[in-house]
Design an enzyme around this catalytic site. Structure first.
Site, short mmCIF file in Angstrom:
data_model
loop_
_atom_site.label_atom_id
_atom_site.label_comp_id
_atom_site.label_asym_id
_atom_site.label_seq_id
_atom_site.Cartn_x
_atom_site.Cartn_y
_atom_site.Cartn_z
N GLU A 102 -10.09 -3.82 4.35
CA GLU A 102 -9.33 -2.71 3.77
C GLU A 102 -10.19 -1.45 3.77
O GLU A 102 -11.40 -1.51 4.02
CB GLU A 102 -8.85 -3.06 2.36
CG GLU A 102 -7.77 -4.13 2.37
CD GLU A 102 -7.26 -4.52 1.00
OE1 GLU A 102 -7.73 -3.95 0.00
OE2 GLU A 102 -6.41 -5.41 0.93
N ARG B 185 -9.28 5.52 0.11
CA ARG B 185 -7.88 5.79 -0.20
C ARG B 185 -7.57 7.24 -0.56
O ARG B 185 -6.52 7.77 -0.20
CB ARG B 185 -7.53 4.95 -1.42
CG ARG B 185 -6.41 4.05 -1.14
CD ARG B 185 -6.22 3.13 -2.27
NE ARG B 185 -6.22 1.79 -1.70
CZ ARG B 185 -5.96 0.72 -2.41
NH1 ARG B 185 -5.74 0.84 -3.71
NH2 ARG B 185 -5.94 -0.44 -1.84
N ARG C 232 -11.43 3.99 -6.92
CA ARG C 232 -11.64 2.55 -6.78
C ARG C 232 -11.63 2.11 -5.32
O ARG C 232 -10.78 2.52 -4.53
CB ARG C 232 -10.52 1.80 -7.50
CG ARG C 232 -10.56 0.30 -7.33
CD ARG C 232 -9.40 -0.35 -8.05
NE ARG C 232 -8.15 0.01 -7.43
CZ ARG C 232 -7.40 -0.83 -6.73
NH1 ARG C 232 -7.78 -2.08 -6.57
NH2 ARG C 232 -6.27 -0.43 -6.21
P1 FAD Z 1 -1.56 -6.70 -15.31
O1 FAD Z 1 -1.61 -7.72 -14.27
O2 FAD Z 1 -0.76 -5.50 -15.05
O3 FAD Z 1 -1.01 -7.38 -16.63
C1 FAD Z 1 -0.72 -6.60 -17.76
C2 FAD Z 1 0.02 -7.46 -18.76
O4 FAD Z 1 0.09 -6.77 -20.01
C3 FAD Z 1 1.45 -7.78 -18.38
O5 FAD Z 1 1.66 -9.13 -18.71
C4 FAD Z 1 2.27 -6.89 -19.30
O6 FAD Z 1 3.56 -7.39 -19.61
C5 FAD Z 1 1.40 -6.86 -20.53
N1 FAD Z 1 1.62 -5.73 -21.42
C6 FAD Z 1 1.52 -4.41 -21.15
N2 FAD Z 1 1.76 -3.69 -22.26
C7 FAD Z 1 2.01 -4.59 -23.26
C8 FAD Z 1 2.34 -4.48 -24.63
N3 FAD Z 1 2.48 -3.30 -25.25
N4 FAD Z 1 2.54 -5.61 -25.35
C9 FAD Z 1 2.44 -6.84 -24.76
N5 FAD Z 1 2.13 -6.99 -23.46
C10 FAD Z 1 1.92 -5.88 -22.72
N6 FAD Z 1 -5.75 -5.03 -6.80
C11 FAD Z 1 -6.57 -5.76 -6.03
O7 FAD Z 1 -7.74 -5.97 -6.40
N7 FAD Z 1 -6.13 -6.28 -4.86
C12 FAD Z 1 -4.86 -6.10 -4.42
O8 FAD Z 1 -4.49 -6.59 -3.37
C13 FAD Z 1 -3.98 -5.32 -5.20
N8 FAD Z 1 -2.72 -5.08 -4.78
C14 FAD Z 1 -1.86 -4.42 -5.62
C15 FAD Z 1 -0.53 -4.26 -5.24
C16 FAD Z 1 0.38 -3.67 -6.11
C17 FAD Z 1 1.81 -3.49 -5.70
C18 FAD Z 1 -0.07 -3.20 -7.37
C19 FAD Z 1 0.90 -2.57 -8.32
C20 FAD Z 1 -1.40 -3.32 -7.74
C21 FAD Z 1 -2.29 -3.93 -6.87
N9 FAD Z 1 -3.64 -4.09 -7.22
C22 FAD Z 1 -4.46 -4.81 -6.42
C23 FAD Z 1 -4.10 -3.71 -8.54
C24 FAD Z 1 -4.14 -4.96 -9.43
O9 FAD Z 1 -3.01 -5.75 -9.13
C25 FAD Z 1 -4.14 -4.63 -10.90
O10 FAD Z 1 -5.07 -3.65 -11.19
C26 FAD Z 1 -4.48 -5.89 -11.70
O11 FAD Z 1 -3.58 -6.91 -11.35
C27 FAD Z 1 -4.40 -5.62 -13.18
O12 FAD Z 1 -4.50 -6.83 -13.85
P2 FAD Z 1 -4.45 -6.84 -15.42
O13 FAD Z 1 -4.54 -8.25 -15.85
O14 FAD Z 1 -5.41 -5.87 -15.95
O15 FAD Z 1 -3.00 -6.23 -15.77
C1 SIN Z 2 -3.20 -3.23 -1.01
O1 SIN Z 2 -2.92 -4.37 -0.65
O2 SIN Z 2 -3.19 -2.24 -0.28
C2 SIN Z 2 -3.57 -3.03 -2.43
C3 SIN Z 2 -4.98 -3.33 -2.60
C4 SIN Z 2 -5.48 -2.72 -3.85
O3 SIN Z 2 -4.79 -1.95 -4.51
O4 SIN Z 2 -6.63 -2.99 -4.16
#
Ligand code: FAD
Ligand code: SIN
Length: 550
Positions: free
Chosen positions: A113, A287, A383
């Site tokens: 990537e 990015r 990032r």
């Molecule tokens: P999340 O996975 O977002 O989980 C947050 C949780 O908190 C959810 O369960 C939600 O319901 C809960 N929540 C929020 N507010 C409240 C509240 N007030 N009360 C109770 N619960 C609440 N990163 C990579 O490293 N590689 C990738 O390939 C990649 N691809 C991505 C593709 C997409 C489409 C997106 C959107 C992001 C991508 N990212 C990627 C970024 C990465 O997915 C996220 O940064 C990461 O998953 C965040 O994980 P987390 O556990 O911090 O939060």
């Molecule tokens: C992607 O698959 O392009 C998302 C990867 C990331 O947000 O880290």
């Protein structure tokens, strides 16, 4: 209702669930999640998890790539921590049942990537997040010490301020005693008390009109922590993903960066492969550079989108590597092996968040933060792709190591204020909420987007102050609901993003302003921190000290 638990986790993405699985070996865990448990940014991750695996790769190279993307603001110790954690944390995921894609010889298939000098993205075809969530949720189900509360919305972190008897002696450093929670099914506010609280509530993409994030990403954790008295940081650095699908009904569906890593080429409407004019790494530049290049092409041409072209690649290999993306596009009438994909940038990842130290501790005692909600110093001003799932895993592990020691002496309070709704009315003005939400998102998209200026930021600040005052006023008079809480949090985070962007008088990483178009290392090579009582500053006046990559 009042519940007591040893560990309280807000969020059921990778950060929350990986922490819960470890903490459950040492005590009881309650996981709050505001929708169904799988609904999270994690669930939609496509590209994968960056980790040093290949024989030609090294920790030094991954560290160097991360620091380069971060444009001088990364906290090197935090970067080293996640990079060196990579192989071990991946092994844990596999032990929990994640089935990563492998080559014919059985070794892990490593994708590429933007910004990475080596192939190091471990993935599950283009559905990495879904497989990670599946495995974590299954493992959590089997653990008797973990209770997951779906449709439970965390409203506020309980601090001294909410303790009845002790409120008089409010400590200088606030302490997190638990969380007020809206049980959305019963429409009732409960209290969860805990020895420690982990915020793992994810991102804030919905501050912007166009985002790759699911609707849960409303910045609740940042807003709650800020109100509780925690330091937040680097909120000007919102990452826009260069390639979200621009088709009716696509809802800014992500077209993974791995597609460019696989050989996809960006073209404008004249068919020119324009990235060669912007960066030597072309499509695989960091990015921020790719997103700004697309923005510049769109401004020059007036077109609504550019194109991502994979028609020159072997169609069978494209379908095999990106089955989900291929099928999604096909469902909208586009066969990407034959036609170019219309794409635009969209808000994707919040690099800033609640400031933590290397143990994932925030400046509120007893409150930890991990995952996208946190600002650990790893990402600096931008990032590196696929570093966020890794960061969530690594810092939740750090939080676990520290929290198990902390709970040995931690106490649960006995006296506290119940949530009071006396004198409040039910809202019959939902139109105000939905209108204000779109207004916030539009202001942020139009004035605080990929390219900023003093004039735009001043205008955004005036509009957001007005909106926030209106919303606070409405909030004080109205019974709490999920939509209202989200609206208030979105406005709070938007205001903090605008404030941080106005504070930084240079362009760096994801923050670009036409009034200060150059990076200025003499005065601005520092992070932006903010606190409800102290405003915006560039160093932390307390125990969380970062040495930036100077
Ligand atoms: P999340 O996975 O977002 O989980 C947050 C949780 O908190 C959810 O369960 C939600 O319901 C809960 N929540 C929020 N507010 C409240 C509240 N007030 N009360 C109770 N619960 C609440 N990163 C990579 O490293 N590689 C990738 O390939 C990649 N691809 C991505 C593709 C997409 C489409 C997106 C959107 C992001 C991508 N990212 C990627 C970024 C990465 O997915 C996220 O940064 C990461 O998953 C965040 O994980 P987390 O556990 O911090 O939060
Ligand atoms: C992607 O698959 O392009 C998302 C990867 C990331 O947000 O880290």
């Amino acid at each position: 209702m009042i519940q007591e638990t040893d560990f309280l986790v807000v969020g059921s993405g990778i950060a929350g669930l990986s922490f819960a699985l470890k903490a459950a070996q040492q005590g009881t865990v309650a996981v709050l999640t505001k929708k169904q448990r799988a609904e999270s940014n994690t669930n939609y991750a496509q590209g994968g998890i960056a980790s040093v695996i290949g024989p030609d790769d090294s920790f030094d190279l991954h560290i160097r790539d991360t620091l380069t993307a971060g444009a001088g603001l990364c906290y090197r110790d935090a970067v080293e921590l996640i990079v060196k954690n990579g192989p071990e944390r991946l092994k844990e995921l596999m032990d929990w049942g994640v089935q990563f894609s492998r080559k014919e010889n059985g070794s892990l298939d490593l994708g590429r990537e933007g910004g990475h000098s080596k192939n190091r993205i471990v993935h599950v075809s283009d559905l990495t997040g879904r497989e990670v969530e599946r495995a974590l949720i299954n493992a959590v189900k089997e653990h008797p010490n973990i209770a997951v509360y779906e449709d439970h919305v965390a409203l506020e972190i309980l601090t001294e301020h909410h303790l009845g008897e002790t409120s008089e002696k409010a400590a200088k450093i606030p302490h997190a005693w638990g969380v007020y929670v809206l049980d959305a099914d019963k429409n009732r506010v409960d209290i969860f008390l805990a020895k420690i609280v982990l915020l793992a509530s994810g991102g804030s993409g919905h501050v912007y009109l166009h985002t790759t994030n699911p609707p849960i990403a409303t910045g609740d954790g940042i807003a709650m922590a800020y109100r509780a008295g925690a330091w937040v940081g680097n909120l000007e650095f919102m990452q826009f993903h260069p390639t979200a699908l621009h088709l009716p009904g696509a809802n800014y569906y992500l077209i993974s960066e791995a597609v460019r890593g696989f050989g996809g080429i960006l073209r404008n409407s004249r068919g020119d492969a324009f990235m060669k004019n912007y960066h030597p790494l072309k499509e695989l530049a960091p990015r921020d550079i790719v997103a700004r290049a697309i923005d510049a092409e769109l401004k020059k041409s007036g077109d609504p989108h550019v194109f991502l072209d994979v028609t020159h690649l072997n169609p069978e290999r494209v379908k095999e590597r990106f089955p989900n993306i291929y099928n999604f596009c096909l469902s909208l009438g586009l066969d990407l092996t034959r036609a170019q994909i219309p794409v635009v940038p969209a808000a994707h990842y919040m690099c800033g968040g609640v400031v933590t130290d290397l143990q994932a501790r925030t400046s509120v005692s007893g409150l930890y933060a991990s995952g996208e909600v946190a600002c650990t110093g790893v990402h600096g001003a931008n990032r590196l792709a696929s570093n966020s799932l890794l960061e969530g895993l690594a810092f939740s592990h750090q939080a676990y190591l520290n929290a198990v020691e902390h709970i040995k002496t931690a106490k649960i309070p006995k006296v506290l204020h119940e949530w009071s709704e006396e004198g409040l009315v039910n809202s019959d003005e939902w139109v105000l909420i939905s209108h204000n939400r779109v207004e916030i998102q539009t202001v942020m998209w139009d004035y605080v987007g990929i390219v900023r200026s003093n004039l735009r930021l001043e205008r955004a600040a005036r509009r957001m102050n007005l909106l926030l005052n209106e919303i606070e006023d409405f909030y004080k008079r109205t019974k709490v609901s999920e939509k209202l809480v989200e609206l208030r949090n979105l406005a709070t985070v938007a205001k903090l993003i605008i404030g941080s962007a106005r504070y930084r008088r240079e362009s760096r990483g994801l923050h670009f302003t036409t009034d200060y178009p150059e990076r200025d290392d003499r005065f601005w090579k520092h992070n932006t921190f903010s606190h409800r009582d102290f405003g915006f500053v560039h160093s932390l006046p307390h125990s969380i000290v970062w040495d930036e990559d100077l």
